[in-house]
Design a protein around this motif. Structure first.
Motif, short mmCIF file in Angstrom:
data_model
loop_
_atom_site.label_atom_id
_atom_site.label_comp_id
_atom_site.label_asym_id
_atom_site.label_seq_id
_atom_site.Cartn_x
_atom_site.Cartn_y
_atom_site.Cartn_z
N ILE A 16 22.75 43.81 50.10
CA ILE A 16 22.67 44.95 49.21
C ILE A 16 23.13 44.50 47.83
CG2 ILE A 16 23.44 47.30 48.77
CD1 ILE A 16 24.04 46.09 52.16
N GLU A 17 22.28 44.66 46.83
CA GLU A 17 22.61 44.31 45.45
C GLU A 17 22.66 45.60 44.64
OE1 GLU A 17 20.01 41.29 43.83
OE2 GLU A 17 19.55 40.65 45.88
N VAL A 18 23.78 45.85 44.00
CA VAL A 18 23.95 47.06 43.19
C VAL A 18 24.33 46.62 41.78
CG1 VAL A 18 25.22 49.21 42.92
CG2 VAL A 18 24.77 48.31 45.21
N LEU A 24 27.26 43.33 38.62
CA LEU A 24 26.44 43.14 39.80
C LEU A 24 27.36 43.05 41.00
CD1 LEU A 24 23.68 42.59 41.09
CD2 LEU A 24 24.09 40.16 40.70
N LYS A 25 27.14 43.91 41.98
CA LYS A 25 27.92 43.90 43.21
C LYS A 25 26.99 43.57 44.36
CE LYS A 25 30.94 47.50 41.49
NZ LYS A 25 31.40 48.87 41.68
N VAL A 26 27.42 42.68 45.23
CA VAL A 26 26.60 42.24 46.34
C VAL A 26 27.39 42.42 47.63
CG1 VAL A 26 25.31 40.32 47.34
CG2 VAL A 26 25.44 40.56 44.87
N PHE A 27 26.73 43.05 48.61
CA PHE A 27 27.34 43.26 49.92
C PHE A 27 26.45 42.63 50.98
CE2 PHE A 27 28.46 46.84 47.24
CZ PHE A 27 29.82 46.96 47.43
N ARG A 28 27.04 42.22 52.08
CA ARG A 28 26.30 41.66 53.21
C ARG A 28 26.62 42.50 54.43
NH1 ARG A 28 27.34 36.41 56.76
NH2 ARG A 28 29.31 37.48 56.87
N GLN A 47 25.57 54.62 56.83
CA GLN A 47 26.58 53.57 56.66
C GLN A 47 26.64 53.02 55.25
OE1 GLN A 47 25.27 51.00 59.77
NE2 GLN A 47 26.61 51.95 61.29
N LEU A 48 25.52 52.95 54.56
CA LEU A 48 25.50 52.38 53.22
C LEU A 48 26.35 53.16 52.22
CD1 LEU A 48 24.43 50.15 51.39
CD2 LEU A 48 22.41 51.53 51.01
N ALA A 53 31.11 53.17 48.75
CA ALA A 53 32.26 53.95 48.29
C ALA A 53 33.58 53.20 48.48
CB ALA A 53 32.32 55.28 49.04
N ASN A 54 33.61 52.22 49.35
CA ASN A 54 34.83 51.46 49.61
C ASN A 54 35.02 50.45 48.49
OD1 ASN A 54 37.01 50.19 50.66
ND2 ASN A 54 36.12 49.81 52.65
#
Length: 91
Positions: A16-18, A24-28, A47-48, A53-54
């Protein structure tokens, strides 16, 4: 925001790229077995939002901007349609 689901050889992963406010924030996210379309939709709906939000999970890097998307709305719409036509990984 962009969600990319791919197989890394062992697990199915979601990246997930925000991009917000110049950061730029990236989550896996690890799906494990191959997710179906309803499973991905359920992830996006339930879940996203909790993951995004965390704030303590997010670490922002200054100066990372997403310049590949144009500011013009019609061009952005054409690019989004082109992305939607791309075939994903399937069985």
């Amino acid at each position: 925001m962009r969600l990319t689901v791919y197989f890394d050889g062992q697990f199915w992963l979601g990246i997930i790229e925000v991009s917000e406010a110049g950061y730029l924030k990236v989550f896996r996210y690890v799906f494990g077995a191959e997710p179906s379309n309803p499973a991905i939709l359920s992830f996006v709906r339930h879940q996203l939002p909790r993951l995004l939000a965390n704030r303590r999970l997010a670490e922002s890097v200054d100066g990372a901007t997403d310049n590949k998307y144009p500011a013009h709305p019609k061009r952005a719409q054409r690019m989004a349609a082109k992305e939607m036509k791309k075939k994903g990984i399937g069985t």
